[in-house]
Scaffold this motif. Sequence first.
Motif, short mmCIF file in Angstrom:
data_model
loop_
_atom_site.label_atom_id
_atom_site.label_comp_id
_atom_site.label_asym_id
_atom_site.label_seq_id
_atom_site.Cartn_x
_atom_site.Cartn_y
_atom_site.Cartn_z
N GLU A 72 -46.70 -21.95 -16.24
CA GLU A 72 -45.46 -22.11 -15.44
C GLU A 72 -44.44 -22.11 -16.31
O GLU A 72 -43.19 -21.67 -15.87
CB GLU A 72 -45.59 -23.64 -14.52
N GLN A 74 -44.21 -20.58 -18.99
CA GLN A 74 -44.17 -19.07 -19.42
C GLN A 74 -43.16 -18.30 -18.04
O GLN A 74 -42.17 -17.61 -18.33
CB GLN A 74 -45.26 -18.25 -19.84
N GLY A 75 -43.55 -18.80 -17.10
CA GLY A 75 -43.00 -18.02 -15.46
C GLY A 75 -41.39 -18.39 -15.71
O GLY A 75 -40.63 -17.54 -15.51
N GLU A 76 -41.10 -19.69 -16.20
CA GLU A 76 -39.79 -19.92 -16.01
C GLU A 76 -39.17 -19.28 -17.10
O GLU A 76 -37.94 -18.80 -17.09
CB GLU A 76 -39.39 -21.38 -16.31
N LEU A 78 -39.84 -16.33 -18.11
CA LEU A 78 -39.78 -14.78 -17.94
C LEU A 78 -38.48 -14.65 -16.76
O LEU A 78 -38.01 -13.45 -16.87
CB LEU A 78 -41.05 -14.30 -17.23
N ASP A 79 -38.66 -15.64 -15.89
CA ASP A 79 -37.58 -15.69 -14.99
C ASP A 79 -36.14 -15.73 -15.51
O ASP A 79 -35.35 -14.86 -15.27
CB ASP A 79 -37.56 -16.92 -14.10
N ASN A 80 -36.08 -16.40 -16.63
CA ASN A 80 -34.60 -16.43 -17.51
C ASN A 80 -34.34 -15.47 -18.11
O ASN A 80 -33.24 -14.69 -18.21
CB ASN A 80 -34.97 -17.63 -18.72
N GLU A 82 -35.56 -12.23 -17.26
CA GLU A 82 -35.51 -11.22 -16.34
C GLU A 82 -33.91 -11.34 -16.03
O GLU A 82 -33.06 -10.39 -15.73
CB GLU A 82 -36.09 -11.40 -14.91
N SER A 83 -33.31 -12.64 -15.70
CA SER A 83 -32.02 -12.80 -15.42
C SER A 83 -30.94 -12.34 -16.47
O SER A 83 -29.86 -11.96 -16.17
CB SER A 83 -31.78 -14.34 -15.04
N GLN A 84 -31.30 -12.64 -17.77
CA GLN A 84 -30.46 -12.24 -18.92
C GLN A 84 -30.35 -10.73 -18.92
O GLN A 84 -29.35 -10.08 -19.18
CB GLN A 84 -31.08 -12.85 -20.10
N SER A 86 -30.74 -8.58 -16.36
CA SER A 86 -30.09 -8.27 -15.32
C SER A 86 -28.37 -8.20 -15.58
O SER A 86 -27.76 -7.60 -15.08
CB SER A 86 -30.47 -8.79 -13.95
#
Length: 170
Positions: A72, A74-76, A78-80, A82-84, A86
């Motif tokens: 979980e 690591q998921g956060e 990865l989301d961060n 991905e946001s960076q 983008s």
Amino acid sequence: CLNQKFKDLMTEFQALRQRIDDEYREVVERRVMTVTGTRPDEQVLNTLEEIQERHDAVKEIEKKASRLAAVEAQGEILDNIESQVSNAVDQVQLGKTALLNAKKLQKNSRKWMCIAIIILLVFCSHYSFRGSPTLENREGCLVFASLSSVNVSISVLELFRENSRLAFAS
């Protein structure tokens, strides 16, 4: 071939598990015999095995819960990321647009600079030859043309700088 290997490995695993259970049962029997001085009956051994199995199950649940928490986290991350990424793509696109605008402005400023210099030269040549073509008239015209071209250059640079600020601000 792969199915057969899998079946063989499962058979080996079951045999190993049975051997470990038997060894554990022997260890428990010896411990009980050491503590009580009597040989334990089957019910006591079964109860001890159940307790051990529950203990092992709880440990396994704890391991899985910690792995789940790590996944979980690591998921956060990865989301961060991905946001960076983008955000970086958007910034690069804005930079590309600003550079294209700057290139267009630079091309236009060069064109207008050349036109202004040509007009000044035509004006100076016409002005210097209206009366007597003296050295003073020509030098004055050249000084005037140089100062005018410097003023035009400064004006064009200020315009370019202002447009660059506007492009980067938007």
